[in-house]
Write a protein that holds these residues in place. Structure first.
Motif, short mmCIF file in Angstrom:
data_model
loop_
_atom_site.label_atom_id
_atom_site.label_comp_id
_atom_site.label_asym_id
_atom_site.label_seq_id
_atom_site.Cartn_x
_atom_site.Cartn_y
_atom_site.Cartn_z
N LYS A 1 32.92 41.59 36.23
CA LYS A 1 32.58 43.01 36.37
C LYS A 1 32.54 43.42 37.83
O LYS A 1 32.92 44.54 38.19
CB LYS A 1 31.23 43.29 35.71
N GLY A 2 32.09 42.51 38.68
CA GLY A 2 31.93 42.83 40.09
C GLY A 2 33.23 43.09 40.82
O GLY A 2 33.25 43.81 41.82
N ILE A 3 34.34 42.53 40.33
CA ILE A 3 35.62 42.72 41.02
C ILE A 3 36.30 44.03 40.64
O ILE A 3 37.29 44.42 41.27
CB ILE A 3 36.59 41.55 40.75
N LEU A 4 35.81 44.72 39.62
CA LEU A 4 36.42 45.98 39.21
C LEU A 4 36.44 46.97 40.38
O LEU A 4 35.42 47.17 41.05
CB LEU A 4 35.67 46.60 38.03
N GLY A 5 37.58 47.56 40.62
CA GLY A 5 37.71 48.53 41.71
C GLY A 5 38.02 47.93 43.06
O GLY A 5 38.31 48.66 44.01
N MET A 6 37.95 46.59 43.18
CA MET A 6 38.25 45.96 44.47
C MET A 6 39.75 45.99 44.75
O MET A 6 40.58 45.99 43.82
CB MET A 6 37.74 44.52 44.49
N HIS A 7 40.11 46.00 46.02
CA HIS A 7 41.50 45.99 46.45
C HIS A 7 41.88 44.60 46.96
O HIS A 7 41.01 43.79 47.27
CB HIS A 7 41.73 47.02 47.56
N GLU A 8 43.18 44.34 47.05
CA GLU A 8 43.63 43.07 47.59
C GLU A 8 43.13 42.90 49.02
O GLU A 8 43.14 43.85 49.81
CB GLU A 8 45.16 42.98 47.55
N LEU A 9 42.65 41.70 49.31
CA LEU A 9 42.10 41.30 50.61
C LEU A 9 40.71 41.89 50.88
O LEU A 9 40.13 41.64 51.94
CB LEU A 9 43.05 41.66 51.76
N GLU A 10 40.17 42.63 49.93
CA GLU A 10 38.81 43.16 50.09
C GLU A 10 37.79 42.07 49.78
O GLU A 10 38.00 41.24 48.89
CB GLU A 10 38.58 44.35 49.16
N THR A 11 36.69 42.06 50.52
CA THR A 11 35.60 41.10 50.30
C THR A 11 34.34 41.84 49.87
O THR A 11 34.04 42.92 50.38
CB THR A 11 35.32 40.30 51.58
N LYS A 12 33.63 41.24 48.93
CA LYS A 12 32.44 41.90 48.38
C LYS A 12 31.40 40.84 48.00
O LYS A 12 31.75 39.76 47.52
CB LYS A 12 32.84 42.71 47.15
N LYS A 13 30.12 41.16 48.21
CA LYS A 13 29.04 40.28 47.75
C LYS A 13 28.59 40.78 46.38
O LYS A 13 28.14 41.91 46.25
CB LYS A 13 27.87 40.30 48.74
N ILE A 14 28.71 39.91 45.39
CA ILE A 14 28.41 40.29 44.01
C ILE A 14 27.13 39.59 43.53
O ILE A 14 27.05 38.36 43.57
CB ILE A 14 29.58 39.90 43.07
N PRO A 15 26.12 40.34 43.08
CA PRO A 15 24.91 39.71 42.52
C PRO A 15 25.26 39.04 41.19
O PRO A 15 25.90 39.65 40.34
CB PRO A 15 23.96 40.89 42.31
N ILE A 16 24.84 37.80 41.00
CA ILE A 16 25.12 37.10 39.74
C ILE A 16 23.86 36.57 39.08
O ILE A 16 23.92 35.94 38.02
CB ILE A 16 26.12 35.93 39.95
N ASN A 17 22.70 36.84 39.67
CA ASN A 17 21.44 36.34 39.13
C ASN A 17 20.89 37.33 38.10
O ASN A 17 20.03 38.15 38.40
CB ASN A 17 20.44 36.12 40.26
N THR A 18 21.41 37.26 36.89
CA THR A 18 20.93 38.16 35.84
C THR A 18 20.01 37.46 34.86
O THR A 18 19.31 38.11 34.09
CB THR A 18 22.11 38.76 35.06
#
Length: 236
Positions: free
Chosen positions: A136-153
């Motif tokens: 779910k966290g990668i939705l909307g991301m572009h190639e070569l984009e970096t993002k910190k995604i929370p995974i502690n649910t």
């Protein structure tokens, strides 16, 4: 005897005629300019492409615990940096994710081949809510984009008594709060139940002792975030 190159007369220069060499240079110049524009245009165009539901996405990923310490990474440099700090982190290959995908009922653990050289090798177990958070966290991301995604649910911990700690391979007397260790274990569908494997189906995780008293100790296998960089996107 070497022949001299033919000299064009002023009349020929003024006539606008082009020699074959000039024409070739002109064509080369236009082609070079086109290739230069294309080389900049392709990355620019890919920047507009973003991850949509169902897309297959190849990513670089570093999963970290609540203290920001890596437990699994696709970066050899991060593993080397952690080794220098005398901390183990699993190295794996770039990971495949699916934009927005939910874990199926039939797939509880997502195994990822990983290794800590000279210490452990096998399938690192990514839990279903962790994988769902990544997808779910990668939705909307572009190639070569970096993002910190929370995974502690959800919490992933186990509390054992002094007489039970051996099933986690821990010496109750010697272990202290803050100690980190690698454990190969079976993981049941109940998220909080981790057991030592007696069969060939087992998974690797890195745990940390978070609580200890005279009777019990708690080991937490919960991971907090993932640093994700999109390498490529294949549309669904």
């Amino acid at each position: 005897m070497v022949s001299k190159p033919k000299t064009r007369t002023p009349e020929e220069k003024d006539s606008g005629k082009r020699t074959k060499t000039q024409i070739a240079m002109l064509v080369f110049g236009v082609l070079f300019a086109f290739l230069m524009v294309a080389s900049y245009a392709v990355p620019a165009m890919s920047a507009f492409k973003s991850v949509q539901p169902g897309d297959s996405v190849l990513v670089d990923c570093t999963i970290r615990d609540d203290a920001g310490i890596p437990v699994l990474t696709t970066s050899q440099q991060i593993q080397a940096d952690e080794y220098a700090k005398k901390r183990a982190v699993f190295l794996t290959s770039p990971m495949s994710l699916v934009g927005g995908a939910e874990p199926s009922e039939d797939t509880f653990i997502h195994p990822v081949p990983a290794v800590v050289p000279g210490i452990a090798q096998g399938d690192f177990g990514i839990l279903p809510w962790e994988m769902a958070a990544l997808n779910k966290g990668i939705l909307g991301m572009h190639e070569l984009e970096t993002k910190k995604i929370p995974i502690n649910t959800e919490s992933s911990s186990i509390t054992v008594g002094a007489n039970e700690s051996d099933r986690l391979g821990l010496n109750f007397t010697e272990v202290n709060v803050g100690d980190r260790f690698i454990r190969q274990m079976t993981i049941t569908k109940n998220a909080t139940v981790f057991t030592d494997p007696e069969s060939s189906i087992s998974y690797l995780r890195i745990g940390k002792v978070t609580e200890k008293n005279n009777e019990n100790l708690t080991v937490d296998f919960t991971y907090a975030t993932a640093d994700v960089t999109v390498r490529s996107i294949a549309s669904a």
